[in-house]
Design a protein around this motif. Structure first.
Motif, PDB file in Angstrom:
ATOM      1  N   VAL A   1       0.845  -1.198   0.000  1.00  0.00           N
ATOM      2  CA  VAL A   1       0.000   0.000   0.000  1.00  0.00           C
ATOM      3  C   VAL A   1       0.880   1.247   0.000  1.00  0.00           C
ATOM      4  CG1 VAL A   1      -1.905   1.184   1.159  1.00  0.00           C
ATOM      5  CG2 VAL A   1      -1.635  -1.293   1.429  1.00  0.00           C
ATOM      6  N   LYS A   2       0.603   2.136  -0.953  1.00  0.00           N
ATOM      7  CA  LYS A   2       1.275   3.455  -0.933  1.00  0.00           C
ATOM      8  C   LYS A   2       0.314   4.462  -0.332  1.00  0.00           C
ATOM      9  CE  LYS A   2       4.387   2.865  -4.792  1.00  0.00           C
ATOM     10  NZ  LYS A   2       4.612   3.079  -6.192  1.00  0.00           N
ATOM     11  N   VAL A   3       0.770   5.246   0.595  1.00  0.00           N
ATOM     12  CA  VAL A   3      -0.120   6.203   1.261  1.00  0.00           C
ATOM     13  C   VAL A   3       0.532   7.580   1.332  1.00  0.00           C
ATOM     14  CG1 VAL A   3      -1.185   4.416   2.684  1.00  0.00           C
ATOM     15  CG2 VAL A   3       0.769   5.682   3.570  1.00  0.00           C
ATOM     16  N   VAL A   4      -0.284   8.553   1.652  1.00  0.00           N
ATOM     17  CA  VAL A   4       0.245   9.897   1.916  1.00  0.00           C
ATOM     18  C   VAL A   4       0.339  10.033   3.433  1.00  0.00           C
ATOM     19  CG1 VAL A   4       0.020  12.294   1.222  1.00  0.00           C
ATOM     20  CG2 VAL A   4      -1.496  10.560   0.221  1.00  0.00           C
ATOM     21  N   PRO A   5       1.534  10.236   3.946  1.00  0.00           N
ATOM     22  CA  PRO A   5       1.627  10.418   5.400  1.00  0.00           C
ATOM     23  C   PRO A   5       0.951  11.724   5.810  1.00  0.00           C
ATOM     24  CG  PRO A   5       3.758  10.776   4.354  1.00  0.00           C
ATOM     25  CD  PRO A   5       2.817  10.342   3.280  1.00  0.00           C
ATOM     26  N   GLN A   6       0.433  11.737   7.028  1.00  0.00           N
ATOM     27  CA  GLN A   6      -0.285  12.932   7.455  1.00  0.00           C
ATOM     28  C   GLN A   6       0.592  13.824   8.300  1.00  0.00           C
ATOM     29  OE1 GLN A   6      -3.448  10.646   8.895  1.00  0.00           O
ATOM     30  NE2 GLN A   6      -4.833  11.208   7.235  1.00  0.00           N
ATOM     31  N   ARG A   7       0.361  15.091   8.151  1.00  0.00           N
ATOM     32  CA  ARG A   7       1.099  16.073   8.931  1.00  0.00           C
ATOM     33  C   ARG A   7       1.022  15.715  10.419  1.00  0.00           C
ATOM     34  NH1 ARG A   7       2.664  21.445   8.096  1.00  0.00           N
ATOM     35  NH2 ARG A   7       1.880  21.368   5.967  1.00  0.00           N
ATOM     36  N   ASP A   8       2.162  15.790  11.094  1.00  0.00           N
ATOM     37  CA  ASP A   8       2.271  15.524  12.534  1.00  0.00           C
ATOM     38  C   ASP A   8       2.108  14.055  12.925  1.00  0.00           C
ATOM     39  OD1 ASP A   8       2.670  18.155  12.868  1.00  0.00           O
ATOM     40  OD2 ASP A   8       0.575  18.600  13.409  1.00  0.00           O
ATOM     41  N   GLN A   9       1.321  13.334  12.174  1.00  0.00           N
ATOM     42  CA  GLN A   9       1.063  11.978  12.648  1.00  0.00           C
ATOM     43  C   GLN A   9       1.746  10.906  11.811  1.00  0.00           C
ATOM     44  OE1 GLN A   9      -2.748  13.191  12.511  1.00  0.00           O
ATOM     45  NE2 GLN A   9      -3.150  13.123  14.704  1.00  0.00           N
ATOM     46  N   GLY A  10       2.397  11.319  10.741  1.00  0.00           N
ATOM     47  CA  GLY A  10       3.102  10.362   9.904  1.00  0.00           C
ATOM     48  C   GLY A  10       2.162   9.266   9.438  1.00  0.00           C
ATOM     49  N   PHE A  11       2.630   8.026   9.609  1.00  0.00           N
ATOM     50  CA  PHE A  11       1.874   6.899   9.080  1.00  0.00           C
ATOM     51  C   PHE A  11       0.946   6.258  10.106  1.00  0.00           C
ATOM     52  CE2 PHE A  11       5.636   7.248   6.398  1.00  0.00           C
ATOM     53  CZ  PHE A  11       5.077   7.154   5.134  1.00  0.00           C
ATOM     54  N   ASP A  12       1.072   6.682  11.369  1.00  0.00           N
ATOM     55  CA  ASP A  12       0.392   5.931  12.425  1.00  0.00           C
ATOM     56  C   ASP A  12      -1.125   5.928  12.276  1.00  0.00           C
ATOM     57  OD1 ASP A  12       2.888   5.533  13.303  1.00  0.00           O
ATOM     58  OD2 ASP A  12       2.717   6.722  15.158  1.00  0.00           O
ATOM     59  N   VAL A  13      -1.672   7.068  11.886  1.00  0.00           N
ATOM     60  CA  VAL A  13      -3.128   7.148  11.821  1.00  0.00           C
ATOM     61  C   VAL A  13      -3.685   6.271  10.706  1.00  0.00           C
ATOM     62  CG1 VAL A  13      -5.071   8.668  11.350  1.00  0.00           C
ATOM     63  CG2 VAL A  13      -3.253   9.411  12.894  1.00  0.00           C
ATOM     64  N   ILE A  14      -3.055   6.364   9.562  1.00  0.00           N
ATOM     65  CA  ILE A  14      -3.543   5.542   8.449  1.00  0.00           C
ATOM     66  C   ILE A  14      -3.310   4.055   8.733  1.00  0.00           C
ATOM     67  CG2 ILE A  14      -1.426   6.003   7.127  1.00  0.00           C
ATOM     68  CD1 ILE A  14      -4.836   5.209   5.657  1.00  0.00           C
ATOM     69  N   ALA A  15      -2.184   3.757   9.382  1.00  0.00           N
ATOM     70  CA  ALA A  15      -1.933   2.349   9.740  1.00  0.00           C
ATOM     71  C   ALA A  15      -3.056   1.841  10.636  1.00  0.00           C
ATOM     72  CB  ALA A  15      -0.586   2.217  10.446  1.00  0.00           C
ATOM     73  N   GLU A  16      -3.437   2.654  11.600  1.00  0.00           N
ATOM     74  CA  GLU A  16      -4.496   2.216  12.510  1.00  0.00           C
ATOM     75  C   GLU A  16      -5.824   2.046  11.778  1.00  0.00           C
ATOM     76  OE1 GLU A  16      -4.866   4.271  16.210  1.00  0.00           O
ATOM     77  OE2 GLU A  16      -6.614   3.076  16.812  1.00  0.00           O
ATOM     78  N   ARG A  17      -6.120   2.972  10.876  1.00  0.00           N
ATOM     79  CA  ARG A  17      -7.354   2.839  10.099  1.00  0.00           C
ATOM     80  C   ARG A  17      -7.394   1.473   9.411  1.00  0.00           C
ATOM     81  NH1 ARG A  17      -9.348   7.863   8.115  1.00  0.00           N
ATOM     82  NH2 ARG A  17     -10.957   6.716   7.011  1.00  0.00           N
ATOM     83  N   ILE A  18      -6.219   1.012   9.028  1.00  0.00           N
ATOM     84  CA  ILE A  18      -6.166  -0.271   8.315  1.00  0.00           C
ATOM     85  C   ILE A  18      -6.160  -1.459   9.280  1.00  0.00           C
ATOM     86  CG2 ILE A  18      -4.750  -1.686   6.767  1.00  0.00           C
ATOM     87  CD1 ILE A  18      -3.867   0.969   5.415  1.00  0.00           C
ATOM     88  N   TYR A  19      -5.312  -1.378  10.323  1.00  0.00           N
ATOM     89  CA  TYR A  19      -5.182  -2.592  11.137  1.00  0.00           C
ATOM     90  C   TYR A  19      -6.398  -2.873  12.010  1.00  0.00           C
ATOM     91  CZ  TYR A  19      -3.099   0.231  15.066  1.00  0.00           C
ATOM     92  OH  TYR A  19      -2.838   1.123  16.075  1.00  0.00           O
ATOM     93  N   ARG A  20      -7.267  -1.914  12.160  1.00  0.00           N
ATOM     94  CA  ARG A  20      -8.488  -2.159  12.942  1.00  0.00           C
ATOM     95  C   ARG A  20      -9.452  -3.118  12.240  1.00  0.00           C
ATOM     96  NH1 ARG A  20      -7.833  -1.317  18.118  1.00  0.00           N
ATOM     97  NH2 ARG A  20      -6.716   0.621  18.484  1.00  0.00           N
ATOM     98  N   PHE A  21      -9.341  -3.220  10.916  1.00  0.00           N
ATOM     99  CA  PHE A  21     -10.206  -4.190  10.234  1.00  0.00           C
ATOM    100  C   PHE A  21      -9.842  -5.602  10.685  1.00  0.00           C
ATOM    101  CE2 PHE A  21     -10.342  -0.722   7.031  1.00  0.00           C
ATOM    102  CZ  PHE A  21     -11.726  -0.553   6.992  1.00  0.00           C
ATOM    103  N   PRO A  22     -10.816  -6.384  11.120  1.00  0.00           N
ATOM    104  CA  PRO A  22     -10.477  -7.702  11.667  1.00  0.00           C
ATOM    105  C   PRO A  22      -9.858  -8.649  10.639  1.00  0.00           C
ATOM    106  CG  PRO A  22     -12.874  -7.392  11.569  1.00  0.00           C
ATOM    107  CD  PRO A  22     -12.252  -6.082  11.230  1.00  0.00           C
ATOM    108  N   GLU A  23     -10.138  -8.439   9.357  1.00  0.00           N
ATOM    109  CA  GLU A  23      -9.549  -9.340   8.369  1.00  0.00           C
ATOM    110  C   GLU A  23      -8.058  -9.077   8.138  1.00  0.00           C
ATOM    111  OE1 GLU A  23     -11.989  -7.014   8.166  1.00  0.00           O
ATOM    112  OE2 GLU A  23     -12.830  -7.117   6.129  1.00  0.00           O
ATOM    113  N   VAL A  24      -7.582  -7.976   8.686  1.00  0.00           N
ATOM    114  CA  VAL A  24      -6.160  -7.661   8.538  1.00  0.00           C
ATOM    115  C   VAL A  24      -5.350  -8.438   9.580  1.00  0.00           C
ATOM    116  CG1 VAL A  24      -4.435  -5.831   8.765  1.00  0.00           C
ATOM    117  CG2 VAL A  24      -6.569  -5.415   7.509  1.00  0.00           C
ATOM    118  N   GLN A  25      -4.368  -9.181   9.095  1.00  0.00           N
ATOM    119  CA  GLN A  25      -3.556 -10.008   9.992  1.00  0.00           C
ATOM    120  C   GLN A  25      -2.305  -9.288  10.473  1.00  0.00           C
ATOM    121  OE1 GLN A  25      -4.547 -13.237  10.877  1.00  0.00           O
ATOM    122  NE2 GLN A  25      -6.383 -12.387   9.947  1.00  0.00           N
TER     123      GLN A  25
END
Ligand SMILES: Cc1ncc(COP(=O)(O)O)c(C=O)c1O
Lengths: 394, 163
Positions: free
Chosen positions: B70-94
């Protein structure tokens, strides 16, 4: 013709191996768990196996020099110097053998003649006595005691030396007791030997497996001792390479040359694929600080403590071994002989351990339990031994 | 990390069924101290969970797994953490790893069928506003997971008794 009478008396009269007898017993019991092995549970590290596989692909399927691959001898020389402060020249002071086993045999045959006496601390590894006898010599056992942590004392050594004493076998770290010799112990032995013409065959195959703040000291590293000492070792224990059959001896060039003389006619050379694997083991070890050895050592050490504590808790008194991968608890409090204990433990609880007397008469009253097993396997075996001990320890 | 902590972690990472009593004997440390150390490691989130590695291919569970770059745009101040969380919260994500190199997040997902995975990528992952692109690779076979060889045919070939 009675074929039996054709067998040489030395071989015919050699007592059957106590280990072998016990192996046959264990073989018949289904579901037996064993603490009876004398080899690592680890499989040879992959990079070592891989080096050997690659060499086969490259066509390394031939004889090597009788002395062993020059590159391996250089690695052995560097290793001995680096790890144990022992300096021998790879050109003419090191021979690669088919395991330490062959090195023991070669060394004894190279030096022993009829009537010579060879001193062997006991309990100890099973092959010294037959090899001495096959070379025409006579074994003079020196009993070592649990009270001394199975060390050889200068006094016991002095008392057994006679004008016919040709050599002393120094089997430390010891199989089966786990005993080690500290520097000060060795200095006392060296003192006794100094004014004699006695050679030392130092079987240091467990040198990498010492625990606590004890590190292995080779008697060859003491002043003046290198010349009279043949250091015997190999890859079986430290690198988990028992099946490769590769070991070595290092010593005075005249002794090594004599050993090579026998080796060239009886063995020619150690298997090339094993020599290549051994070269990789030492080369990688030198480069990465012996990571393989350290990893296995850490595990052995934990198991060792678990074993010592468990046996002592059961009332089977066990001194804390500082070397190898065996514990050697006393079974005195059961009132049984070693054989009886082992046979009944096998029948009643299906656990195989080796009677101490398989390693010499002075091993009577003890059992050898190997901890070259996973914690799971040890836990199961200890559970069963505990049931047995609760019934019989008085 | 103390030496005791490291030792305990090494033992438990290999087999978490080893008891505090056994560890106490193995390390020659009082059992109370072992228990307290484990508790502290749990409290600090160093020990996260004690789970079991299962070779699902040997069960009758039907599943498909994929590795998605996955290519993403990092967010100001939060880098990749927020988008990572948006993704890893899905239960199908291992699993979700932040990567160096050509793409940013390596995401593994599991579903019952290939359609499930396609649906996840099209409907869940791609629409996230920070996601620029995805590349989905189906996993055909797992050989080694978390340092464990799943179908290890190396056995103990030793004789029962040897000198
Ligand atoms: C003390 C001792 N020396 C030598 C050997 C033989 O080792 P290798 O496999 O190198 O022949 C053993 C094997 O059990 C041993 O315990």
């Amino acid at each position: 013709m009675n074929i039996k009478d054709m067998i040489s008396p030395i071989i015919r009269d050699m007592p059957p191996s106590g280990i072998r007898r016990f192996f046959d017993l264990v073989d018949e019991i289904e579901g037996a768990v064993s603490l009876g092995v004398g080899e690592p549970d680890f499989i040879t590290p992959w990079h070592i196996r891989e080096a050997s596989i690659y060499s086969l692909e490259e066509g390394y399927t031939h004889y090597t020099s009788n002395w062993g691959l020059p590159g391996l001898r250089r690695e052995i020389a560097r290793y001995l110097s680096h790890r144990f402060n022992v300096d021998y020249n790879p050109e003419d002071q090191i021979i690669v053998t088919v395991g330490a086993s062959e090195a023991i045999d070669l060394a004894l045959r190279a030096i022993v003649t009829t009537g010579d006496e060879v001193l062997v601390p006991e309990p100890s590894y099973v092959s010294y006595m037959p090899c001495v006898e096959m070379a025409g010599g006579r074994v003079v056992p020196i009993v070592t005691k649990a009270d001394d942590e199975f060390r050889l004392t200068a006094q016991a050594l002095r008392e057994t030396i006679t004008p016919r004493t040709k050599a002393l076998i120094l089997p430390y770290p010891n199989n089966p007791t786990g005993g080690v010799m500290l520097r000060s112990d060795l200095e006392a032995i060296a003192d006794v030997l100094e004014d004699t013409d006695i050679l030392v065959l130092s079987d240091e195959i467990y040198a990498e497996l010492t625990y606590g703040d004890t590190t292995h000291v080779s008697i060859a590293s003491l002043p003046g001792m290198a010349e009279r000492t043949v250091v015997i070792s190999g890859f079986s224990k430290a690198f988990a390479m028992t099946g490769w059959r590769v070991g070595y001896a290092a010593g005075h060039k005249d002794i090594i040359a004599a050993m090579v003389k026998i080796h060239q006619y009886t063995m020619l050379c150690a298997p090339i694929m094993s020599q290549i694997a051994a070269t990789e083991a030492l080369r990688a070890g030198y480069n990465d600080g012996y990571e393989d050895i350290k990893r296995m050592h850490r595990e052995y050490d934990r198991r060792r403590r678990l074993m010592v504590k468990s046996f002592n808790d059961m009332g089977l008194e066990c001194f804390e071994p500082r070397g190898a991968f065996y514990v050697f608890p006393s079974i005195q409090r059961t009132g049984m002989s070693s054989d009886e204990f082992c046979e009944r433990l096998l029948q009643e609880q299906k656990v195989a351990v080796v009677p101490g007397n398989a390693f010499g008469a002075s091993g009577e009253g003890f059992i050898r339990c190997s901890y070259a097993y996973s914690i799971d396997a040890l836990t199961e075996a200890l559970k069963r031994i505990k049931v047995f001990a609760e019934k019989y320890v008085r | 990390m103390t030496e005791l902590e490291n030792n305990i972690l090494e033992i438990l990472s290999d087999d978490h069924r080893v008891t505090a009593e056994q560890i106490s004997a193995m390390l020659d440390v009082d059992v109370k101290e072992v228990e307290a150390t484990i508790k502290a490691l749990e409290d600090r989130g160093v020990i996260v969970k004690y789970n079991t590695i299962i070779n699902w291919e040997k069960t009758d569970r039907e599943f498909v797994a994929a590795l998605i770059e996955v290519k993403v745009v990092p967010q100001r101040d939060q880098g990749f953490d927020v988008i990572a969380e948006r993704i890893y919260r899905f239960p199908e994500v291992q699993s979700v790893y932040l990567m160096s190199g050509d793409y940013d997040l390596a995401v593994t997902v599991e579903g019952k069928t290939m359609k499930d995975i396609a649906y996840f990528v099209a409907e869940r992952l791609s629409p996230l506003e920070s996601v620029l692109s995805t590349a989905t690779h189906f996993i055909l076979k797992k050989y080694k997971v978390e340092g464990i060889i799943l179908d290890d045919h190396e056995q103990d070939h030793r004789l029962a008794v040897s000198p």
